[in-house]
Design a protein around this motif. Structure first.
Motif, PDB file in Angstrom:
ATOM      1  N   ALA A  42     -72.330  -1.292 -10.006  1.00  0.00           N
ATOM      2  CA  ALA A  42     -71.950  -0.513  -8.828  1.00  0.00           C
ATOM      3  C   ALA A  42     -71.150  -1.341  -7.837  1.00  0.00           C
ATOM      4  N   LEU A  43     -71.383  -2.661  -7.804  1.00  0.00           N
ATOM      5  CA  LEU A  43     -70.659  -3.549  -6.900  1.00  0.00           C
ATOM      6  C   LEU A  43     -69.354  -4.061  -7.494  1.00  0.00           C
ATOM      7  N   ASN A  44     -69.119  -3.773  -8.741  1.00  0.00           N
ATOM      8  CA  ASN A  44     -67.945  -4.281  -9.446  1.00  0.00           C
ATOM      9  C   ASN A  44     -66.739  -3.383  -9.153  1.00  0.00           C
ATOM     10  N   PRO A  45     -65.671  -3.902  -8.541  1.00  0.00           N
ATOM     11  CA  PRO A  45     -64.501  -3.054  -8.260  1.00  0.00           C
ATOM     12  C   PRO A  45     -63.818  -2.547  -9.528  1.00  0.00           C
ATOM     13  N   VAL A  46     -63.941  -3.292 -10.627  1.00  0.00           N
ATOM     14  CA  VAL A  46     -63.333  -2.838 -11.875  1.00  0.00           C
ATOM     15  C   VAL A  46     -64.044  -1.589 -12.392  1.00  0.00           C
ATOM     16  N   ALA A  47     -65.345  -1.471 -12.149  1.00  0.00           N
ATOM     17  CA  ALA A  47     -66.070  -0.262 -12.548  1.00  0.00           C
ATOM     18  C   ALA A  47     -65.550   0.954 -11.794  1.00  0.00           C
ATOM     19  N   HIS A  48     -65.249   0.779 -10.522  1.00  0.00           N
ATOM     20  CA  HIS A  48     -64.691   1.885  -9.746  1.00  0.00           C
ATOM     21  C   HIS A  48     -63.260   2.190 -10.187  1.00  0.00           C
ATOM     22  N   ALA A  49     -62.500   1.153 -10.531  1.00  0.00           N
ATOM     23  CA  ALA A  49     -61.150   1.391 -11.044  1.00  0.00           C
ATOM     24  C   ALA A  49     -61.198   2.157 -12.367  1.00  0.00           C
ATOM     25  N   LEU A  50     -62.168   1.828 -13.212  1.00  0.00           N
ATOM     26  CA  LEU A  50     -62.313   2.544 -14.478  1.00  0.00           C
ATOM     27  C   LEU A  50     -62.723   4.000 -14.241  1.00  0.00           C
ATOM     28  N   THR A  51     -63.514   4.238 -13.205  1.00  0.00           N
ATOM     29  CA  THR A  51     -63.920   5.609 -12.879  1.00  0.00           C
ATOM     30  C   THR A  51     -62.716   6.475 -12.529  1.00  0.00           C
ATOM     31  N   ILE A  52     -61.799   5.951 -11.706  1.00  0.00           N
ATOM     32  CA  ILE A  52     -60.654   6.764 -11.311  1.00  0.00           C
ATOM     33  C   ILE A  52     -59.601   6.834 -12.412  1.00  0.00           C
ATOM     34  N   VAL A  53     -59.726   5.979 -13.435  1.00  0.00           N
ATOM     35  CA  VAL A  53     -58.855   6.098 -14.606  1.00  0.00           C
ATOM     36  C   VAL A  53     -59.438   7.100 -15.601  1.00  0.00           C
ATOM     37  N   ARG A  54     -60.742   7.069 -15.813  1.00  0.00           N
ATOM     38  CA  ARG A  54     -61.379   7.903 -16.828  1.00  0.00           C
ATOM     39  C   ARG A  54     -61.498   9.371 -16.404  1.00  0.00           C
ATOM     40  N   ALA A  55     -61.874   9.620 -15.153  1.00  0.00           N
ATOM     41  CA  ALA A  55     -62.173  10.989 -14.717  1.00  0.00           C
ATOM     42  C   ALA A  55     -61.008  11.960 -14.907  1.00  0.00           C
ATOM     43  N   PRO A  56     -59.749  11.599 -14.574  1.00  0.00           N
ATOM     44  CA  PRO A  56     -58.664  12.582 -14.715  1.00  0.00           C
ATOM     45  C   PRO A  56     -58.337  12.967 -16.160  1.00  0.00           C
ATOM     46  N   PHE A  57     -58.861  12.245 -17.135  1.00  0.00           N
ATOM     47  CA  PHE A  57     -58.654  12.650 -18.524  1.00  0.00           C
ATOM     48  C   PHE A  57     -59.426  13.940 -18.838  1.00  0.00           C
ATOM     49  N   TYR A  58     -60.442  14.236 -18.033  1.00  0.00           N
ATOM     50  CA  TYR A  58     -61.306  15.383 -18.305  1.00  0.00           C
ATOM     51  C   TYR A  58     -61.313  16.403 -17.162  1.00  0.00           C
ATOM     52  N   ALA A  59     -60.454  16.225 -16.169  1.00  0.00           N
ATOM     53  CA  ALA A  59     -60.397  17.157 -15.037  1.00  0.00           C
ATOM     54  C   ALA A  59     -59.004  17.127 -14.433  1.00  0.00           C
ATOM     55  N   ASP A  60     -58.597  18.243 -13.873  1.00  0.00           N
ATOM     56  CA  ASP A  60     -57.302  18.264 -13.208  1.00  0.00           C
ATOM     57  C   ASP A  60     -57.417  17.584 -11.843  1.00  0.00           C
ATOM     58  N   ALA A  61     -56.286  17.447 -11.158  1.00  0.00           N
ATOM     59  CA  ALA A  61     -56.275  16.698  -9.905  1.00  0.00           C
ATOM     60  C   ALA A  61     -57.168  17.334  -8.849  1.00  0.00           C
ATOM     61  N   ALA A  62     -57.135  18.656  -8.745  1.00  0.00           N
ATOM     62  CA  ALA A  62     -57.938  19.330  -7.719  1.00  0.00           C
ATOM     63  C   ALA A  62     -59.431  19.109  -7.941  1.00  0.00           C
ATOM     64  N   THR A  63     -59.862  19.207  -9.194  1.00  0.00           N
ATOM     65  CA  THR A  63     -61.284  19.009  -9.502  1.00  0.00           C
ATOM     66  C   THR A  63     -61.707  17.575  -9.244  1.00  0.00           C
ATOM     67  N   ALA A  64     -60.873  16.620  -9.663  1.00  0.00           N
ATOM     68  CA  ALA A  64     -61.218  15.213  -9.479  1.00  0.00           C
ATOM     69  C   ALA A  64     -61.285  14.851  -7.997  1.00  0.00           C
ATOM     70  N   LEU A  65     -60.312  15.316  -7.220  1.00  0.00           N
ATOM     71  CA  LEU A  65     -60.272  14.968  -5.802  1.00  0.00           C
ATOM     72  C   LEU A  65     -61.357  15.679  -5.001  1.00  0.00           C
ATOM     73  N   ALA A  66     -62.004  16.666  -5.596  1.00  0.00           N
ATOM     74  CA  ALA A  66     -63.128  17.340  -4.928  1.00  0.00           C
ATOM     75  C   ALA A  66     -64.458  16.682  -5.252  1.00  0.00           C
ATOM     76  N   SER A  67     -64.450  15.685  -6.128  1.00  0.00           N
ATOM     77  CA  SER A  67     -65.681  15.018  -6.534  1.00  0.00           C
ATOM     78  C   SER A  67     -65.999  13.860  -5.588  1.00  0.00           C
ATOM     79  N   PRO A  68     -67.188  13.841  -4.969  1.00  0.00           N
ATOM     80  CA  PRO A  68     -67.547  12.718  -4.089  1.00  0.00           C
ATOM     81  C   PRO A  68     -67.559  11.377  -4.824  1.00  0.00           C
ATOM     82  N   ALA A  69     -68.003  11.368  -6.073  1.00  0.00           N
ATOM     83  CA  ALA A  69     -68.031  10.112  -6.831  1.00  0.00           C
ATOM     84  C   ALA A  69     -66.619   9.571  -7.042  1.00  0.00           C
TER      85      ALA A  69
END
Length: 291
Positions: A232-259
């Protein structure tokens, strides 16, 4: 005939008018920022393209990881909530992150090489802002990493991922942010290093833990508490989250996610912090030379 005394008086009273283009030294226009930065970035990318073995090596290692580990772990990959997903599909964003991370960091080895060859000293004494050096080297290293990762991004249609055009746009944005953050980190560390071998040793201490604890190799769900905190403290984990999530959701859905928004904020803050660190180190070195 004019006497010497009259000539002297006439010479003293003569006013010399400078051309309109002459300016006092203090009023000279400041050198532009983007021009030198673009020149340095173009030099970095051109030097990379002219080394085919470097291009092949940078692309080959992540591809081999993806193919061999993907094929080996797919039969036993059964994480909860990911039914029907193969390990090659799960591991694909992690390979993208691996390529960006390693290519960005190791592209900053040129900082040490340029110092050894005398090029960096020439840039430092040139009448250009020190921030132009930071932006040029960071942009050049980022372009190298993005060039390689964009080639791997061409495999998306063959993986069957439910990605949309807006999702791809978010993926590209996340890759650009990640590349700038990693390159700035590498630049800040390489700025004071004296040898490429020492840089390799230091960076491997940071690189592998950052990547391994990002969720690239295994899902974060179900890991021990201390490992979950580290991830959770690793910035690369957060970078991977914003890379992985849009593969399974459009921009509107991803940008509405608090995570997603939380991870995006962490990455943006981390990139800004790394760039500030770079500028601070270059500025301190400059003051040391003057003093």
């Amino acid at each position: 005939m004019t006497s010497p005394k009259t000539a002297a008086v006439a010479l003293e009273s003569t006013t010399v008018t400078l051309p309109d283009t002459a300016l006092p030294a203090g009023d000279l226009p400041a050198p532009r920022l983007l021009g030198p930065a673009f020149a340095l970035a173009r030099r970095e990318f051109t030097r990379f393209i002219r080394q085919p073995h470097r291009v092949i090596g940078s692309l080959g290692q992540p591809l081999l990881f993806w193919i061999f580990l993907g094929a080996g772990f797919t039969p036993s990959f059964r994480p909860p909530g990911m039914e029907g997903m193969t390990y090659m599909e799960y591991f694909y964003p992690g390979v993208l992150m691996m390529m960006i991370l390693f290519a960005s960091i190791f592209s900053t080895i040129t900082v040490i090489e340029d110092r050894d060859q005398g090029f960096l000293q020439g840039v430092l004494v040139a009448p250009v802002p020190r921030l132009a050096i930071v932006l040029g080297k960071v942009a050049g290293g980022s372009s190298i990493a993005l060039f390689q990762s964009f080639l791997l991004l061409l495999a998306v249609p063959f993986l069957g991922l439910p990605v949309t055009l807006s999702g791809i746009a978010l993926v590209v944005m996340a890759m650009v942010l990640s590349a700038f953050g990693y390159t700035a980190l590498g630049f800040a560390i390489a700025w004071r290093m004296k040898s490429t071998s020492g840089f390799h040793a230091i960076m491997m201490i940071f690189l592998m833990p950052l990547w391994l604890l990002s969720g690239a190799l295994f899902p974060t769900a179900g890991v021990p508490g201390w490992l979950s905190t580290a991830m959770a403290l690793n910035p690369v984990a957060h970078a991977l989250t914003i890379v992985r999530a849009p593969f399974y959701a459009d921009a509107a859905t991803a940008l509405a996610s608090p995570a997603y928004l939380t991870s995006l904020a962490v990455v943006v803050g981390w990139v800004a912090l790394c760039l500030w660190w770079c500028a601070s180190r270059v500025s301190r070195r400059d003051k040391g030379v003057q003093g």
